[in-house]
Design a protein around this motif. Structure first.
Motif, mmCIF file in Angstrom:
data_model
loop_
_atom_site.group_PDB
_atom_site.id
_atom_site.type_symbol
_atom_site.label_atom_id
_atom_site.label_comp_id
_atom_site.label_asym_id
_atom_site.label_seq_id
_atom_site.Cartn_x
_atom_site.Cartn_y
_atom_site.Cartn_z
ATOM 1 N N PRO A 21 0.840 -1.208 0.000
ATOM 2 C CA PRO A 21 0.000 0.000 0.000
ATOM 3 C C PRO A 21 0.876 1.261 0.000
ATOM 4 C CG PRO A 21 -0.709 -1.569 1.682
ATOM 5 C CD PRO A 21 0.599 -2.063 1.170
ATOM 6 N N ASP A 22 0.388 2.295 -0.659
ATOM 7 C CA ASP A 22 1.109 3.567 -0.645
ATOM 8 C C ASP A 22 1.112 4.137 0.767
ATOM 9 O OD1 ASP A 22 1.272 3.220 -3.351
ATOM 10 O OD2 ASP A 22 -0.011 4.927 -3.877
ATOM 11 N N PRO A 23 2.269 4.577 1.266
ATOM 12 C CA PRO A 23 2.299 5.197 2.592
ATOM 13 C C PRO A 23 1.747 6.619 2.534
ATOM 14 C CG PRO A 23 4.459 5.323 1.602
ATOM 15 C CD PRO A 23 3.601 4.534 0.635
ATOM 16 N N ALA A 24 1.246 7.097 3.660
ATOM 17 C CA ALA A 24 0.733 8.464 3.756
ATOM 18 C C ALA A 24 1.506 9.216 4.830
ATOM 19 C CB ALA A 24 -0.754 8.452 4.099
ATOM 20 N N PRO A 25 1.871 10.459 4.575
ATOM 21 C CA PRO A 25 2.607 11.220 5.581
ATOM 22 C C PRO A 25 1.724 11.620 6.749
ATOM 23 C CG PRO A 25 2.066 12.621 3.715
ATOM 24 C CD PRO A 25 1.637 11.234 3.339
ATOM 25 N N GLY A 26 2.284 11.550 7.952
ATOM 26 C CA GLY A 26 1.578 11.997 9.133
ATOM 27 C C GLY A 26 1.895 13.453 9.420
ATOM 28 N N PRO A 27 1.460 13.970 10.556
ATOM 29 C CA PRO A 27 1.759 15.356 10.914
ATOM 30 C C PRO A 27 3.265 15.610 10.938
ATOM 31 C CG PRO A 27 0.088 14.446 12.381
ATOM 32 C CD PRO A 27 0.610 13.297 11.559
ATOM 33 N N GLY A 28 3.663 16.698 10.304
ATOM 34 C CA GLY A 28 5.083 17.054 10.270
ATOM 35 C C GLY A 28 5.903 16.260 9.280
ATOM 36 N N GLN A 29 5.259 15.414 8.493
ATOM 37 C CA GLN A 29 5.978 14.558 7.552
ATOM 38 C C GLN A 29 5.681 14.922 6.102
ATOM 39 O OE1 GLN A 29 4.663 10.571 8.781
ATOM 40 N NE2 GLN A 29 6.620 10.287 9.855
ATOM 41 N N VAL A 30 6.512 14.397 5.213
ATOM 42 C CA VAL A 30 6.289 14.517 3.778
ATOM 43 C C VAL A 30 6.436 13.130 3.156
ATOM 44 C CG1 VAL A 30 7.239 16.850 3.747
ATOM 45 C CG2 VAL A 30 8.714 14.917 3.162
ATOM 46 N N ARG A 31 5.901 12.990 1.968
ATOM 47 C CA ARG A 31 6.123 11.776 1.189
ATOM 48 C C ARG A 31 6.961 12.129 -0.023
ATOM 49 N NH1 ARG A 31 1.139 8.364 -1.146
ATOM 50 N NH2 ARG A 31 1.287 9.905 -2.842
ATOM 51 N N ILE A 32 7.954 11.293 -0.291
ATOM 52 C CA ILE A 32 8.861 11.516 -1.405
ATOM 53 C C ILE A 32 8.595 10.486 -2.495
ATOM 54 C CG2 ILE A 32 11.290 11.565 -2.119
ATOM 55 C CD1 ILE A 32 11.991 12.264 0.803
ATOM 56 N N ASP A 33 8.390 10.969 -3.705
ATOM 57 C CA ASP A 33 8.331 10.101 -4.882
ATOM 58 C C ASP A 33 9.782 9.780 -5.216
ATOM 59 O OD1 ASP A 33 7.877 8.798 -7.243
ATOM 60 O OD2 ASP A 33 6.976 10.501 -8.283
ATOM 61 N N VAL A 34 10.227 8.587 -4.847
ATOM 62 C CA VAL A 34 11.651 8.251 -4.831
ATOM 63 C C VAL A 34 12.185 8.040 -6.249
ATOM 64 C CG1 VAL A 34 13.384 6.617 -3.998
ATOM 65 C CG2 VAL A 34 11.438 7.235 -2.533
ATOM 66 N N ALA A 35 13.273 8.750 -6.553
ATOM 67 C CA ALA A 35 13.965 8.585 -7.832
ATOM 68 C C ALA A 35 15.263 7.806 -7.675
ATOM 69 C CB ALA A 35 14.255 9.948 -8.459
ATOM 70 N N ALA A 36 15.801 7.764 -6.452
ATOM 71 C CA ALA A 36 17.037 7.027 -6.186
ATOM 72 C C ALA A 36 17.103 6.725 -4.699
ATOM 73 C CB ALA A 36 18.263 7.845 -6.609
ATOM 74 N N CYS A 37 17.532 5.516 -4.356
ATOM 75 C CA CYS A 37 17.712 5.169 -2.952
ATOM 76 C C CYS A 37 19.072 4.487 -2.778
ATOM 77 C CB CYS A 37 16.585 4.281 -2.425
ATOM 78 S SG CYS A 37 16.085 2.917 -3.475
ATOM 79 N N GLY A 38 19.749 4.848 -1.707
ATOM 80 C CA GLY A 38 21.098 4.379 -1.492
ATOM 81 C C GLY A 38 21.155 3.012 -0.839
ATOM 82 N N VAL A 39 22.192 2.256 -1.178
ATOM 83 C CA VAL A 39 22.477 0.957 -0.568
ATOM 84 C C VAL A 39 23.785 1.103 0.195
ATOM 85 C CG1 VAL A 39 22.898 -1.498 -0.965
ATOM 86 C CG2 VAL A 39 21.322 -0.233 -2.454
ATOM 87 N N HIS A 40 23.788 0.678 1.431
ATOM 88 C CA HIS A 40 24.939 0.838 2.314
ATOM 89 C C HIS A 40 25.345 -0.526 2.853
ATOM 90 C CE1 HIS A 40 27.373 2.326 5.687
ATOM 91 N NE2 HIS A 40 27.338 3.516 5.125
ATOM 92 N N LEU A 41 26.628 -0.681 3.191
ATOM 93 C CA LEU A 41 27.070 -1.940 3.793
ATOM 94 C C LEU A 41 26.300 -2.256 5.066
ATOM 95 C CD1 LEU A 41 30.964 -2.081 3.375
ATOM 96 C CD2 LEU A 41 29.296 -3.807 2.646
ATOM 97 N N VAL A 42 25.876 -1.217 5.787
ATOM 98 C CA VAL A 42 25.064 -1.439 6.980
ATOM 99 C C VAL A 42 23.784 -2.191 6.624
ATOM 100 C CG1 VAL A 42 23.695 -0.288 8.766
ATOM 101 C CG2 VAL A 42 26.003 0.520 8.257
ATOM 102 N N ASP A 43 23.230 -1.888 5.443
ATOM 103 C CA ASP A 43 22.010 -2.584 5.004
ATOM 104 C C ASP A 43 22.244 -4.079 4.882
ATOM 105 O OD1 ASP A 43 21.052 -0.002 4.757
ATOM 106 O OD2 ASP A 43 21.032 0.007 2.564
ATOM 107 N N THR A 44 23.429 -4.465 4.405
ATOM 108 C CA THR A 44 23.698 -5.890 4.227
ATOM 109 C C THR A 44 23.826 -6.594 5.578
ATOM 110 O OG1 THR A 44 26.118 -5.665 4.100
ATOM 111 C CG2 THR A 44 24.883 -5.381 2.056
ATOM 112 N N ALA A 45 24.405 -5.911 6.563
ATOM 113 C CA ALA A 45 24.514 -6.502 7.901
ATOM 114 C C ALA A 45 23.140 -6.648 8.539
ATOM 115 C CB ALA A 45 25.422 -5.649 8.777
ATOM 116 N N LEU A 46 22.302 -5.624 8.423
ATOM 117 C CA LEU A 46 20.958 -5.696 8.997
ATOM 118 C C LEU A 46 20.129 -6.772 8.308
ATOM 119 C CD1 LEU A 46 20.202 -1.875 9.401
ATOM 120 C CD2 LEU A 46 20.704 -3.520 11.223
ATOM 121 N N ARG A 47 20.350 -6.943 7.012
ATOM 122 C CA ARG A 47 19.652 -8.012 6.276
ATOM 123 C C ARG A 47 19.978 -9.381 6.859
ATOM 124 N NH1 ARG A 47 22.834 -8.896 1.772
ATOM 125 N NH2 ARG A 47 23.443 -10.830 2.852
ATOM 126 N N ARG A 48 21.215 -9.542 7.333
ATOM 127 C CA ARG A 48 21.637 -10.802 7.946
ATOM 128 C C ARG A 48 21.200 -10.913 9.406
ATOM 129 N NH1 ARG A 48 26.386 -9.238 5.105
ATOM 130 N NH2 ARG A 48 27.338 -8.518 7.053
#
Length: 323
Positions: A21-48
């Protein structure tokens, strides 16, 4: 929207492209139509399922913390003028970046200039911020001789570019001919393949008896130890990682040098407790052309392939997913 979900800790194949489902921003938040998202080595550790700078997430989860794109919706209390603006954000402790849409607090947004690509912006908000944080620990000028390990990596590329602009003599160490060529293209005066056994002798010959003044070390192990041997008395060994699996063993007293691990609290303290300032400076550097980040892009649906490539060190620069 489509996103990458992780339902079970383990190998990269556990990353699944799915409809959500599409997320909706709450109070004080925005929603970003993502054009690029970063991958970090930390992501690979958390995946494990391995904790690090961030806690292990509850499952299922959408990984990723670095996103760039256009604001397409705002929550209560947020200025509607943000709609349609080009932004980048680090999501902080809450993941959710590997997606077509991402929600975050409006206060986390940083503006992206028209001349800066979204992939470059993602690199700047993470990798660029880190590079500038490392550079807080030294002064580079025309008298400096800077050795950069992993000189074709995300951080290494930016360190080479900054050192060249400062007028330093730059020695770029990289693994393999293609990465050596990248270091040379970024302006390194000396670029060598550290997988070859005679690379220290080649560097010494090209330096003509001059000693290095600083080693930027993200590799550790034998490569870093050989790089440290290039330092003269009073030189600095600045450690920001050890991709080889273990930090270099350095006898600072005998060599008359300093060795310091600069990531984490030391970097934050030097920045006055506000890493946002470093992100803003990094984005500005991309806008002026000081920084030209190297980026390896993958389609969002191929997040598992991106993780494999990052873990095998077959990528150059920042790894970015494109929805």
């Amino acid at each position: 929207m489509h996103a990458i979900q992780l339902h079970e800790f383990g190998p990269a194949e556990n990353l699944r492209y799915a409809s959500m489902p599409d997320p909706a921003p709450g109070p004080g938040q925005v929603r970003i139509d993502v054009a690029a998202c970063g991958v970090h080595l930390v992501d690979t550790a958390l995946r494990r399922g391995e904790p690090g700078p961030y806690p292990v997430p509850e499952l299922p989860t959408v990984p990723g913390r670095e996103v760039a794109g256009v604001v397409d919706r705002v929550g209560d209390g947020v200025d509607g003028a943000l709609l349609g603006t080009r932004v980048v954000a680090h999501l902080g402790t809450a993941p959710g970046g590997y997606a077509e849409l991402a929600v975050t607090e409006a206060e986390r947004l940083l503006a992206v200039a028209d001349g800066v690509s979204f992939s470059a912006a993602v690199a700047m908000v993470g990798t660029g911020r880190t590079a500038l944080g490392i550079l807080q620990f030294t002064e580079l000028d025309a008298d400096s001789i800077a050795v950069v390990t992993a000189a074709a990596g995300g951080i290494g590329t930016l360190l080479v570019q900054y050192a060249v602009a400062a007028g330093a003599t730059v020695v770029g160490l990289a693994g393999g001919p293609d990465k050596v060529a990248m270091a040379r293209a970024n302006g390194a005066d000396i670029a060598v393949d550290y997988t070859l056994p005679d690379w220290p002798a080649k560097v010494r010959a090209q330096l003509g008896g001059r000693a290095a003044t600083v080693v930027f070390d993200g590799v550790g192990g034998p490569v870093a130890e050989a790089a440290v041997d290039l330092l003269g008395r009073g030189g600095a060994h600045l450690v920001f990682g050890w991709s080889a699996g273990a930090p270099a063993q350095v006898d600072t007293a005998a060599r008359g040098i300093t060795s310091e691990t600069v990531l984490g609290p030391p970097m934050i303290q030097r920045a006055g407790g506000d890493l946002r300032v470093l992100s803003e400076r990094a984005l500005a550097g991309a806008g002026t052309g000081l920084f030209r980040p190297a980026v390896t892009e993958f389609p969002l649906a191929e997040a598992a392939t991106a993780h494999h490539a990052l873990e095998s060190r077959s990528t150059t620069g920042k790894v970015v997913l494109i929805p």
